[in-house]
Design an enzyme around this catalytic site. Structure first.
Site, PDB file in Angstrom:
ATOM      1  N   ASP A 119       1.473  -9.812   9.590  1.00 20.98           N
ATOM      2  CA  ASP A 119       0.856  -8.499   9.366  1.00 20.98           C
ATOM      3  C   ASP A 119       1.424  -7.581  10.429  1.00 20.98           C
ATOM      4  O   ASP A 119       1.186  -7.793  11.631  1.00 20.98           O
ATOM      5  CB  ASP A 119      -0.665  -8.600   9.482  1.00 20.98           C
TER       6      ASP A 119
ATOM      7  N   ASN B 111      10.588  -3.883   5.883  1.00 20.04           N
ATOM      8  CA  ASN B 111      10.336  -3.348   4.546  1.00 20.04           C
ATOM      9  C   ASN B 111       8.872  -2.957   4.311  1.00 20.04           C
ATOM     10  O   ASN B 111       8.605  -2.044   3.536  1.00 20.04           O
ATOM     11  CB  ASN B 111      10.762  -4.402   3.515  1.00 20.04           C
TER      12      ASN B 111
ATOM     13  N   TYR C 155       2.796  10.168   4.418  1.00 20.97           N
ATOM     14  CA  TYR C 155       3.932   9.278   4.128  1.00 20.97           C
ATOM     15  C   TYR C 155       5.283   9.909   4.507  1.00 20.97           C
ATOM     16  O   TYR C 155       6.073   9.281   5.240  1.00 20.97           O
ATOM     17  CB  TYR C 155       3.892   8.867   2.656  1.00 20.97           C
TER      18      TYR C 155
ATOM     19  N   LYS D 276       8.009   8.443   7.432  1.00 18.46           N
ATOM     20  CA  LYS D 276       9.395   8.022   7.205  1.00 18.46           C
ATOM     21  C   LYS D 276      10.365   8.881   8.027  1.00 18.46           C
ATOM     22  O   LYS D 276      11.418   8.391   8.447  1.00 18.46           O
ATOM     23  CB  LYS D 276       9.730   8.073   5.711  1.00 18.46           C
TER      24      LYS D 276
ATOM     25  N   THR E 113       7.433   0.071  -8.638  1.00 21.15           N
ATOM     26  CA  THR E 113       6.712  -1.027  -7.974  1.00 21.15           C
ATOM     27  C   THR E 113       5.227  -0.657  -7.950  1.00 21.15           C
ATOM     28  O   THR E 113       4.840   0.451  -8.356  1.00 21.15           O
ATOM     29  CB  THR E 113       7.191  -1.227  -6.520  1.00 21.15           C
TER      30      THR E 113
HETATM   31  N1  LIG Z   1       8.988   2.095  -4.507  1.00 16.14           N
HETATM   32  C1  LIG Z   1       9.639   3.196  -4.151  1.00 16.14           C
HETATM   33  O1  LIG Z   1       9.920   4.073  -4.972  1.00 16.14           O
HETATM   34  C2  LIG Z   1      10.061   3.392  -2.719  1.00 16.14           C
HETATM   35  C3  LIG Z   1      10.882   4.494  -2.437  1.00 16.14           C
HETATM   36  C4  LIG Z   1      11.314   4.703  -1.142  1.00 16.14           C
HETATM   37  C5  LIG Z   1      10.925   3.821  -0.161  1.00 16.14           C
HETATM   38  N2  LIG Z   1      10.106   2.763  -0.458  1.00 16.14           N
HETATM   39  C6  LIG Z   1       9.733   1.867   0.632  1.00 16.14           C
HETATM   40  O2  LIG Z   1      10.065   0.550   0.270  1.00 16.14           O
HETATM   41  C7  LIG Z   1       9.222  -0.369   0.960  1.00 16.14           C
HETATM   42  C8  LIG Z   1       8.669  -1.376  -0.034  1.00 16.14           C
HETATM   43  O3  LIG Z   1       7.938  -0.649  -1.000  1.00 16.14           O
HETATM   44  P1  LIG Z   1       7.628  -1.231  -2.456  1.00 16.14           P
HETATM   45  O4  LIG Z   1       7.899  -0.136  -3.399  1.00 16.14           O
HETATM   46  O5  LIG Z   1       8.264  -2.543  -2.657  1.00 16.14           O
HETATM   47  O6  LIG Z   1       6.042  -1.370  -2.331  1.00 16.14           O
HETATM   48  P2  LIG Z   1       5.021  -2.547  -2.745  1.00 16.14           P
HETATM   49  O7  LIG Z   1       5.428  -3.184  -4.012  1.00 16.14           O
HETATM   50  O8  LIG Z   1       3.679  -1.909  -2.638  1.00 16.14           O
HETATM   51  O9  LIG Z   1       5.205  -3.612  -1.565  1.00 16.14           O
HETATM   52  C9  LIG Z   1       4.819  -3.290  -0.248  1.00 16.14           C
HETATM   53  C10 LIG Z   1       4.833  -4.565   0.562  1.00 16.14           C
HETATM   54  O10 LIG Z   1       4.437  -4.236   1.913  1.00 16.14           O
HETATM   55  C11 LIG Z   1       3.421  -5.153   2.286  1.00 16.14           C
HETATM   56  N3  LIG Z   1       2.573  -4.633   3.361  1.00 16.14           N
HETATM   57  C12 LIG Z   1       1.803  -3.530   3.375  1.00 16.14           C
HETATM   58  N4  LIG Z   1       1.162  -3.430   4.548  1.00 16.14           N
HETATM   59  C13 LIG Z   1       1.540  -4.510   5.289  1.00 16.14           C
HETATM   60  C14 LIG Z   1       1.237  -4.967   6.580  1.00 16.14           C
HETATM   61  N5  LIG Z   1       0.365  -4.323   7.387  1.00 16.14           N
HETATM   62  N6  LIG Z   1       1.830  -6.089   7.030  1.00 16.14           N
HETATM   63  C15 LIG Z   1       2.717  -6.766   6.251  1.00 16.14           C
HETATM   64  N7  LIG Z   1       3.014  -6.401   5.001  1.00 16.14           N
HETATM   65  C16 LIG Z   1       2.436  -5.263   4.537  1.00 16.14           C
HETATM   66  C17 LIG Z   1       2.655  -5.420   1.001  1.00 16.14           C
HETATM   67  O11 LIG Z   1       1.848  -6.585   1.137  1.00 16.14           O
HETATM   68  P3  LIG Z   1       0.521  -6.826   0.225  1.00 16.14           P
HETATM   69  O12 LIG Z   1       1.000  -7.351  -1.096  1.00 16.14           O
HETATM   70  O13 LIG Z   1      -0.248  -7.814   1.031  1.00 16.14           O
HETATM   71  O14 LIG Z   1      -0.167  -5.484   0.090  1.00 16.14           O
HETATM   72  C18 LIG Z   1       3.833  -5.606   0.062  1.00 16.14           C
HETATM   73  O15 LIG Z   1       4.392  -6.889   0.219  1.00 16.14           O
HETATM   74  C19 LIG Z   1       8.168   0.486   1.664  1.00 16.14           C
HETATM   75  O16 LIG Z   1       8.522   0.636   3.028  1.00 16.14           O
HETATM   76  C20 LIG Z   1       8.260   1.820   0.950  1.00 16.14           C
HETATM   77  O17 LIG Z   1       7.868   2.898   1.781  1.00 16.14           O
HETATM   78  C21 LIG Z   1       9.670   2.538  -1.715  1.00 16.14           C
END
Ligand SMILES: NC(=O)c1ccc[n+]([C@@H]2O[C@H](COP(=O)([O-])OP(=O)(O)OC[C@H]3O[C@@H](n4cnc5c(N)ncnc54)[C@H](OP(=O)(O)O)[C@@H]3O)[C@@H](O)[C@H]2O)c1
Length: 250
Positions: free
Chosen positions: A59, A86, A164, A168, A199
């Protein structure tokens, strides 16, 4: 010797796909997840696919969890070749407008997206220094680009949210400063823009897949010795919808 990569928030989404793609390249994948059950399920899925994957409880907002994970990696492997920061969250009060935003929400987002990255990176830096040429990838976003967010011609122009995007933007500066500190070492530190990926993060509204987002992370995780450090690199949002990748403005 095996090449090890630790990915935070690797139980789903872009983190899981990054783990899958790097595992398919033969790396030992350490799947950081805050929840043991979700982490073990992801580990099981990757191992079924043939990857050398191991769950590690992590975490990024919990100093005890970070210290335990770093100690475990040290005891098991003695070094770390790649760190992918990530794990990330998005929150907003109302529409996230500056005037509607509470400090509690900003603190919650920064705890994970900014302070979590600094805490995890610094805890693992001795192990990254012990690797021959480590790579650090901080998963950022185009909404962290002040230049893009303030450009009236950008598709991001309508967004006016504080928690957010500003987290970033801070992460981008964190990336640039680690890159500067480590510029005389073989370690490369870059920020990744995965693009808008479907996602749980956005109720699957993204127009790219999590795997496409992960490919951006894989590129930065496997940079050659003459590759860049201290950049925001990844998907470029083009009005004609063509796929394009490159350096984004800070
Ligand atoms: N999706 C997009 O369009 C997008 C665009 C730009 C950037 N991003 C970035 O990409 C990254 C991944 O996003 P995603 O889209 O894959 O989101 P996601 O599907 O919601 O996955 C987020 C992951 O982060 C974990 N997490 C959250 N808080 C945490 C903590 N305190 N300690 C450890 N793990 C934690 C979640 O765990 P749990 O399952 O336990 O909640 C999950 O595994 C993020 O940094 C996000 O800002 C995403």
């Amino acid at each position: 010797m095996t090449t090890t990569v630790l990915i935070t928030g690797a139980n789903k989404g872009i983190g899981f796909q990054t783990a899958r793609l790097l595992g398919a390249r033969g790396m030992t994948v350490l799947l950081g997840a805050r929840d043991e059950q979700r982490g073990r399920q992801a580990e099981h899925r990757l191992r079924e696919g043939g990857a050398d994957a191991r769950f590690v409880q992590l975490d990024v907002t919990d100093p005890g969890s970070i210290a335990a994970a770093a100690g475990w990696v040290k005891a098991e492997y003695g070094r770390l070749d790649v760190l992918v920061n990530n794990a990330g969250i998005v929150r907003a009060d109302g529409g996230g407008l500056p005037s509607q935003t509470t400090l509690a929400t900003i603190r919650e987002v920064y705890d994970t997206n900014v302070f979590g990255v600094v805490a995890v990176t610094s805890a693992l830096l001795p192990l990254l220094r012990a690797a021959p040429a480590a790579r650090i990838v901080n998963v950022s976003s185009e909404v962290g680009s002040i230049a893009s967010m303030t450009d009236p011609d950008s598709p991001l122009w309508p967004i006016a949210s504080v928690p957010y995007p500003s987290s970033k933007a801070a992460l981008n500066m964190v990336t640039a400063m680690y890159a500067k500190e480590l510029r005389d070492t073989p370690i490369k530190v870059n920020a990744a823009n995965p693009g808008y990926c479907a996602t749980d993060f956005n109720a699957n509204s993204g127009f790219r897949t999590a795997e496409q987002g992960a490919e951006v992370c894989v590129h930065l995780a496997t940079l050659p010795a003459d590759g860049p450090s201290g950049l925001l690199w990844g998907h470029l949002w083009r009005s004609d919808d063509t796929e394009s990748y490159g350096v984004l403005p800070w």
